[in-house]
Motif scaffolding. Structure first.
Motif, PDB file in Angstrom:
ATOM      1  N   GLN A  49       4.718  41.664   4.774  1.00  0.00           N
ATOM      2  CA  GLN A  49       4.120  40.918   3.665  1.00  0.00           C
ATOM      3  C   GLN A  49       5.206  40.591   2.644  1.00  0.00           C
ATOM      4  N   HIS A  50       5.300  39.326   2.257  1.00  0.00           N
ATOM      5  CA  HIS A  50       6.286  38.902   1.266  1.00  0.00           C
ATOM      6  C   HIS A  50       5.812  39.308  -0.125  1.00  0.00           C
ATOM      7  N   ASP A  51       6.537  40.211  -0.748  1.00  0.00           N
ATOM      8  CA  ASP A  51       6.192  40.604  -2.112  1.00  0.00           C
ATOM      9  C   ASP A  51       7.298  40.252  -3.099  1.00  0.00           C
ATOM     10  N   GLY A  52       8.345  39.580  -2.622  1.00  0.00           N
ATOM     11  CA  GLY A  52       9.413  39.138  -3.506  1.00  0.00           C
ATOM     12  C   GLY A  52      10.442  40.193  -3.837  1.00  0.00           C
ATOM     13  N   THR A  53      10.375  41.369  -3.185  1.00  0.00           N
ATOM     14  CA  THR A  53      11.338  42.421  -3.490  1.00  0.00           C
ATOM     15  C   THR A  53      12.275  42.741  -2.333  1.00  0.00           C
ATOM     16  N   PHE A  54      11.946  42.332  -1.118  1.00  0.00           N
ATOM     17  CA  PHE A  54      12.782  42.593   0.042  1.00  0.00           C
ATOM     18  C   PHE A  54      12.956  41.297   0.824  1.00  0.00           C
ATOM     19  N   PHE A  55      14.182  41.024   1.263  1.00  0.00           N
ATOM     20  CA  PHE A  55      14.490  39.783   1.952  1.00  0.00           C
ATOM     21  C   PHE A  55      15.193  40.108   3.258  1.00  0.00           C
ATOM     22  N   GLU A  56      14.825  39.373   4.302  1.00  0.00           N
ATOM     23  CA  GLU A  56      15.341  39.680   5.630  1.00  0.00           C
ATOM     24  C   GLU A  56      15.691  38.402   6.373  1.00  0.00           C
ATOM     25  N   GLU A  57      16.862  38.386   6.981  1.00  0.00           N
ATOM     26  CA  GLU A  57      17.252  37.272   7.837  1.00  0.00           C
ATOM     27  C   GLU A  57      16.415  37.356   9.112  1.00  0.00           C
ATOM     28  N   VAL A  58      15.663  36.293   9.413  1.00  0.00           N
ATOM     29  CA  VAL A  58      14.809  36.293  10.602  1.00  0.00           C
ATOM     30  C   VAL A  58      15.290  35.305  11.659  1.00  0.00           C
ATOM     31  N   ALA A  59      16.168  34.398  11.302  1.00  0.00           N
ATOM     32  CA  ALA A  59      16.690  33.415  12.251  1.00  0.00           C
ATOM     33  C   ALA A  59      17.992  32.852  11.705  1.00  0.00           C
ATOM     34  N   SER A  60      18.798  32.316  12.599  1.00  0.00           N
ATOM     35  CA  SER A  60      20.011  31.640  12.151  1.00  0.00           C
ATOM     36  C   SER A  60      20.305  30.480  13.090  1.00  0.00           C
ATOM     37  N   PHE A  61      21.009  29.509  12.549  1.00  0.00           N
ATOM     38  CA  PHE A  61      21.412  28.338  13.319  1.00  0.00           C
ATOM     39  C   PHE A  61      22.825  28.001  12.905  1.00  0.00           C
ATOM     40  N   TRP A  62      23.720  27.858  13.864  1.00  0.00           N
ATOM     41  CA  TRP A  62      25.114  27.560  13.565  1.00  0.00           C
ATOM     42  C   TRP A  62      25.557  26.349  14.361  1.00  0.00           C
ATOM     43  N   SER A  63      26.179  25.399  13.682  1.00  0.00           N
ATOM     44  CA  SER A  63      26.752  24.251  14.374  1.00  0.00           C
ATOM     45  C   SER A  63      27.773  23.584  13.467  1.00  0.00           C
ATOM     46  N   ASN A  64      28.933  23.302  14.009  1.00  0.00           N
ATOM     47  CA  ASN A  64      29.939  22.529  13.282  1.00  0.00           C
ATOM     48  C   ASN A  64      29.882  21.062  13.659  1.00  0.00           C
ATOM     49  N   GLU A  65      28.942  20.704  14.508  1.00  0.00           N
ATOM     50  CA  GLU A  65      28.893  19.355  15.068  1.00  0.00           C
ATOM     51  C   GLU A  65      27.681  18.542  14.634  1.00  0.00           C
ATOM     52  N   ILE A  66      26.677  19.165  14.049  1.00  0.00           N
ATOM     53  CA  ILE A  66      25.416  18.483  13.777  1.00  0.00           C
ATOM     54  C   ILE A  66      25.526  17.595  12.536  1.00  0.00           C
ATOM     55  N   ASP A  67      24.906  16.417  12.597  1.00  0.00           N
ATOM     56  CA  ASP A  67      24.917  15.555  11.412  1.00  0.00           C
ATOM     57  C   ASP A  67      23.739  15.917  10.510  1.00  0.00           C
ATOM     58  N   ALA A  68      23.758  15.396   9.293  1.00  0.00           N
ATOM     59  CA  ALA A  68      22.781  15.772   8.272  1.00  0.00           C
ATOM     60  C   ALA A  68      21.352  15.432   8.670  1.00  0.00           C
ATOM     61  N   LYS A  69      21.157  14.283   9.291  1.00  0.00           N
ATOM     62  CA  LYS A  69      19.809  13.879   9.692  1.00  0.00           C
ATOM     63  C   LYS A  69      19.262  14.814  10.772  1.00  0.00           C
ATOM     64  N   ALA A  70      20.065  15.098  11.781  1.00  0.00           N
ATOM     65  CA  ALA A  70      19.640  16.020  12.839  1.00  0.00           C
ATOM     66  C   ALA A  70      19.374  17.406  12.258  1.00  0.00           C
ATOM     67  N   PHE A  71      20.186  17.809  11.287  1.00  0.00           N
ATOM     68  CA  PHE A  71      19.978  19.108  10.649  1.00  0.00           C
ATOM     69  C   PHE A  71      18.632  19.144   9.923  1.00  0.00           C
ATOM     70  N   GLY A  72      18.223  18.030   9.335  1.00  0.00           N
ATOM     71  CA  GLY A  72      16.900  17.952   8.703  1.00  0.00           C
ATOM     72  C   GLY A  72      15.789  18.223   9.711  1.00  0.00           C
ATOM     73  N   HIS A  73      15.941  17.702  10.928  1.00  0.00           N
ATOM     74  CA  HIS A  73      14.954  17.965  11.979  1.00  0.00           C
ATOM     75  C   HIS A  73      14.964  19.437  12.386  1.00  0.00           C
ATOM     76  N   VAL A  74      16.160  20.036  12.484  1.00  0.00           N
ATOM     77  CA  VAL A  74      16.269  21.452  12.831  1.00  0.00           C
ATOM     78  C   VAL A  74      15.615  22.309  11.747  1.00  0.00           C
ATOM     79  N   CYS A  75      15.868  21.977  10.486  1.00  0.00           N
ATOM     80  CA  CYS A  75      15.267  22.732   9.375  1.00  0.00           C
ATOM     81  C   CYS A  75      13.749  22.666   9.430  1.00  0.00           C
ATOM     82  N   THR A  76      13.223  21.478   9.658  1.00  0.00           N
ATOM     83  CA  THR A  76      11.772  21.313   9.715  1.00  0.00           C
ATOM     84  C   THR A  76      11.184  22.112  10.878  1.00  0.00           C
ATOM     85  N   LEU A  77      11.791  22.003  12.039  1.00  0.00           N
ATOM     86  CA  LEU A  77      11.304  22.735  13.204  1.00  0.00           C
ATOM     87  C   LEU A  77      11.331  24.239  12.942  1.00  0.00           C
ATOM     88  N   GLY A  78      12.432  24.724  12.397  1.00  0.00           N
ATOM     89  CA  GLY A  78      12.526  26.150  12.089  1.00  0.00           C
ATOM     90  C   GLY A  78      11.467  26.587  11.094  1.00  0.00           C
TER      91      GLY A  78
END
Length: 169
Positions: A1-30
């Motif tokens: 339950q999100h109570d604003g006191t604890f934060f946890e990395e649940v996913a990550s995405f790494w790419s040095n090749e993706i353009d900004a528009k494609a990254f917008g699609h990745v962000c939305t999907l995630g």
């Protein structure tokens, strides 16, 4: 339950090749995969294209919006009230990073990706400015601190459900 006191990395995405528009699609999907998560994109660089892809093309509205003032009259303008994405000036960046460092030292921020942990360890403040060592990247650190900021800024799930019920009828 999100109570604003604890934060946890649940996913990550790494790419040095993706353009900004494609990254917008990745962000939305995630975000959609993670319970319609709140997105907090940085506006600099390709951030505007990323934000426009998220909002205009994907019609995803759970994104950070900042209020702006009309620069001539110093009043909120009808057409310019909200802008998408966060503008990270040096002062904002410093505050975001210091907040994340405090959460890490208090064991209230859990990072899981070795690449991200290494970036945080290497990230230093020199000459009054936080940065990665020369030749290294800070994209993971910035994504993490923006995620923490977004988690604190995001409307609660209860509020979102209430607003959905109101708009449905």
């Amino acid at each position: 339950q999100h109570d604003g006191t604890f934060f946890e990395e649940v996913a990550s995405f790494w790419s040095n090749e993706i353009d900004a528009k494609a990254f917008g699609h990745v962000c939305t999907l995630g975000a959609e995969l993670f319970n319609n998560a709140f997105i907090t994109p940085e506006i600099q660089g390709g951030g505007l294209a990323t934000c426009m892809t998220i909002v205009v093309e994907n019609r995803y509205m759970r994104i950070y919006q900042r209020k702006t003032l009309d620069t001539i009259s110093n009043a909120t303008g009808d057409a310019n009230i909200f802008r998408y994405g966060i503008f990270t000036s040096h002062q904002v960046k410093d505050a975001l990073i210091q907040n994340a460092r405090n959460l890490l030292s208090e064991k209230r921020l859990l990072l899981r990706t070795p690449y991200l942990i290494d970036q945080f360890k290497a990230f230093k403040k020199e000459a009054g400015k936080y940065s990665a060592p020369e030749g290294e990247h800070d994209d993971g650190v910035m994504a993490a601190v923006l995620g923490v900021f977004g988690a604190r800024w995001a409307p609660s799930p209860q509020y979102v459900q209430e607003q959905a019920k109101k708009s449905a009828g």
